[in-house]
Design a protein around this motif. Structure first.
Motif, mmCIF file in Angstrom:
data_model
loop_
_atom_site.group_PDB
_atom_site.id
_atom_site.type_symbol
_atom_site.label_atom_id
_atom_site.label_comp_id
_atom_site.label_asym_id
_atom_site.label_seq_id
_atom_site.Cartn_x
_atom_site.Cartn_y
_atom_site.Cartn_z
ATOM 1 N N VAL A 1 -1.809 1.756 -16.410
ATOM 2 C CA VAL A 1 -1.286 0.652 -15.609
ATOM 3 C C VAL A 1 0.236 0.644 -15.664
ATOM 4 N N GLU A 2 0.858 0.448 -14.513
ATOM 5 C CA GLU A 2 2.289 0.198 -14.441
ATOM 6 C C GLU A 2 2.532 -0.919 -13.436
ATOM 7 N N LEU A 3 3.707 -1.534 -13.524
ATOM 8 C CA LEU A 3 4.085 -2.619 -12.625
ATOM 9 C C LEU A 3 5.161 -2.132 -11.679
ATOM 10 N N LEU A 4 4.878 -2.210 -10.381
ATOM 11 C CA LEU A 4 5.822 -1.816 -9.338
ATOM 12 C C LEU A 4 6.188 -3.047 -8.521
ATOM 13 N N TYR A 5 7.439 -3.088 -8.050
ATOM 14 C CA TYR A 5 7.903 -4.200 -7.225
ATOM 15 C C TYR A 5 8.411 -3.693 -5.888
ATOM 16 N N ALA A 6 7.932 -4.294 -4.806
ATOM 17 C CA ALA A 6 8.572 -4.091 -3.511
ATOM 18 C C ALA A 6 9.822 -4.965 -3.478
ATOM 19 N N PRO A 7 10.971 -4.431 -3.097
ATOM 20 C CA PRO A 7 12.213 -5.210 -3.135
ATOM 21 C C PRO A 7 12.287 -6.298 -2.068
ATOM 22 N N GLU A 8 11.438 -6.211 -1.040
ATOM 23 C CA GLU A 8 11.473 -7.212 0.025
ATOM 24 C C GLU A 8 10.794 -8.506 -0.418
ATOM 25 N N ALA A 9 11.265 -9.629 0.099
ATOM 26 C CA ALA A 9 10.606 -10.923 -0.118
ATOM 27 C C ALA A 9 9.535 -11.069 0.951
ATOM 28 N N LEU B 1 0.832 -1.202 0.000
ATOM 29 C CA LEU B 1 0.000 0.000 0.000
ATOM 30 C C LEU B 1 0.870 1.257 0.000
ATOM 31 N N ALA B 2 1.967 1.233 0.737
ATOM 32 C CA ALA B 2 2.873 2.382 0.748
ATOM 33 C C ALA B 2 3.505 2.592 -0.623
ATOM 34 N N LEU B 3 3.862 1.506 -1.300
ATOM 35 C CA LEU B 3 4.449 1.617 -2.630
ATOM 36 C C LEU B 3 3.408 2.085 -3.642
ATOM 37 N N ALA B 4 2.184 1.591 -3.530
ATOM 38 C CA ALA B 4 1.115 2.007 -4.449
ATOM 39 C C ALA B 4 0.879 3.507 -4.366
ATOM 40 N N ALA B 5 1.035 4.076 -3.181
ATOM 41 C CA ALA B 5 0.802 5.512 -2.995
ATOM 42 C C ALA B 5 1.821 6.367 -3.744
ATOM 43 N N SER C 1 2.749 5.751 -6.882
ATOM 44 C CA SER C 1 2.528 5.634 -8.324
ATOM 45 C C SER C 1 1.916 6.905 -8.890
ATOM 46 N N LYS C 2 2.349 7.268 -10.087
ATOM 47 C CA LYS C 2 1.793 8.422 -10.770
ATOM 48 C C LYS C 2 0.637 8.030 -11.680
ATOM 49 N N LEU C 3 0.389 6.722 -11.807
ATOM 50 C CA LEU C 3 -0.700 6.239 -12.646
ATOM 51 C C LEU C 3 -1.862 5.759 -11.783
ATOM 52 N N ALA C 4 -3.040 5.687 -12.394
ATOM 53 C CA ALA C 4 -4.254 5.395 -11.631
ATOM 54 C C ALA C 4 -4.362 3.941 -11.207
ATOM 55 N N SER C 5 -3.732 3.033 -11.950
ATOM 56 C CA SER C 5 -3.965 1.606 -11.714
ATOM 57 C C SER C 5 -2.652 0.830 -11.628
ATOM 58 N N PRO C 6 -1.873 1.052 -10.584
ATOM 59 C CA PRO C 6 -0.611 0.306 -10.480
ATOM 60 C C PRO C 6 -0.838 -1.139 -10.045
ATOM 61 N N ILE C 7 -0.107 -2.047 -10.664
ATOM 62 C CA ILE C 7 0.009 -3.415 -10.168
ATOM 63 C C ILE C 7 1.218 -3.432 -9.244
ATOM 64 N N VAL C 8 1.025 -3.868 -8.010
ATOM 65 C CA VAL C 8 2.115 -3.864 -7.037
ATOM 66 C C VAL C 8 2.446 -5.303 -6.686
ATOM 67 N N ALA C 9 3.664 -5.727 -7.008
ATOM 68 C CA ALA C 9 4.120 -7.079 -6.708
ATOM 69 C C ALA C 9 5.241 -7.008 -5.676
ATOM 70 N N THR C 10 5.663 -8.158 -5.187
ATOM 71 C CA THR C 10 6.772 -8.225 -4.245
ATOM 72 C C THR C 10 7.708 -9.356 -4.657
ATOM 73 N N ARG C 11 8.890 -9.343 -4.087
ATOM 74 C CA ARG C 11 9.725 -10.529 -4.169
ATOM 75 C C ARG C 11 9.131 -11.619 -3.281
ATOM 76 N N MET C 12 9.620 -12.845 -3.460
ATOM 77 C CA MET C 12 9.104 -13.964 -2.688
ATOM 78 C C MET C 12 10.204 -14.961 -2.385
ATOM 79 N N ILE C 13 9.983 -15.757 -1.358
ATOM 80 C CA ILE C 13 10.874 -16.866 -1.035
ATOM 81 C C ILE C 13 10.295 -18.113 -1.675
#
Length: 314
Positions: free
Chosen positions: A200-208, A105-109, A111-123
């Motif tokens: 739409v844009e794709l954002l990644y949280a660097p944390e897993a 949610l912090a990363l989505a905030a 975004s300069k676009l209306a519809s960001p896809i926010v993903a994360t890293r994973m283990i």
């Protein structure tokens, strides 16, 4: 009715009550508390209904479908019933770390676009080892179809997206639903189609922040090899890929599904598809040859050595 939550968590499940409860608990245990959890049971399944009834949290809702339509349909049904502005997807055999939604949610905030896809890293956890995926995040101006498909190493890919890492606006998931009937690459298909929209844009949280359980002793969609179905999907969606990405996907992911056939005819068909409609690089040819030459178990062991993976017990 209470005010809508920030996030609706959608979990499709069928005949895996213990796993479903584990997934639900990881969602309810998020540091961001303003959420609802929607479990969509994909057809009659009394054992899952009973197990979920023991979860005493009024943020949980359970929807039982009359018949099985598989995970993409169950996700779509969950999205259609979501009350939150955001939907976060969670497969029933995965878990979230507690700060996942708060971080997204912090990363989505930002975004300069209306519809960001926010993903994360994973283990990624297998019986052999743990590793963090994706190995790297997208580079500026890198075509995302290439980020998600083009390999830089022989035994692994760098870019990656998986369903349980995805949070997106509910409105976007309704505008671009999951493809019902597609057994493999559901998240790649959805992500590339969603990215065709200008907002739409794709954002990644660097944390897993997701634990992806790849138990190899039970049935999983990702262990199925419907290569002919996947080739049909690929041909129908060429516009989603750059030529470089099209060749890379064909010669790595698709060939991994088809290689167990040991058919020279299939070998030639897939190679021709990549050459005629894509732009293979040198690493694609080497990858293609090693996929067809080496058994999957050998490739997996070599990948663990190359990546220097540590076992889950280490």
């Amino acid at each position: 009715m209470s005010s809508p939550p920030d996030v609706s968590v959608v979990i499709p499940t069928r005949n895996r009550p213990e796993l479903a409860v584990r997934a639900v608990q990881s969602a309810l245990g998020q540091t961001h508390r303003d959420l609802e959890v929607i479990v969509v049971i994909d057809g009659p399944d009394p054992s899952s209904e009973t197990a979920l009834a023991d979860v005493t949290d009024d943020r949980l809702r359970v929807i039982v479908l009359a018949s099985s339509g598989k995970a993409p349909n169950a996700r779509n049904q969950g999205v259609n019933n979501a009350r939150g502005r955001w939907v976060a997807l969670l497969d029933d055999d995965d878990e979230w770390l507690p700060a996942k939604l708060e971080t997204q949610l912090a990363l989505a905030a930002t975004s300069k676009l209306a519809s960001p896809i926010v993903a994360t890293r994973m283990i990624s956890r297998t019986p052999r080892a743990d590793s963090v995926m994706p190995r790297r995040l997208p580079e500026p101006d890198e075509p995302l179809s290439e980020y998600l498909t083009v390999r830089r190493g022989l035994f692994y890919g760098d870019g990656f997206i998986q369903t349980s890492t995805i949070m997106a606006p509910t409105a976007l998931l309704r505008r671009v639903p999951f493809t019902v009937g597609l057994r493999r690459q559901q998240e790649l298909d959805w992500t590339l189609r969603a990215l065709q929209h200008e907002d739409v844009e794709l954002l990644y949280a660097p944390e897993a922040l997701v634990l992806w359980h790849q138990d190899e002793n039970r049935e999983r969609i990702s262990l199925q090899n419907p290569w002919e179905e996947q080739l049909e999907w690929l041909r129908a969606n060429r516009e989603l890929f750059t030529p470089r990405a099209y060749a890379a996907f064909t010669m790595s992911v698709l060939s991994s599904m088809a290689a167990p056939t040991r058919s020279t005819k299939v070998f030639r068909e897939i190679l021709t598809e990549a050459r005629e409609h894509g732009r293979p690089g040198a690493i694609d040819y080497v990858t293609y040859l090693q996929i067809w030459a080496l058994p999957p178990s050998v490739r997996h062991r070599l990948r663990d050595v190359v990546l220097g993976r540590k076992t889950a017990d280490a």
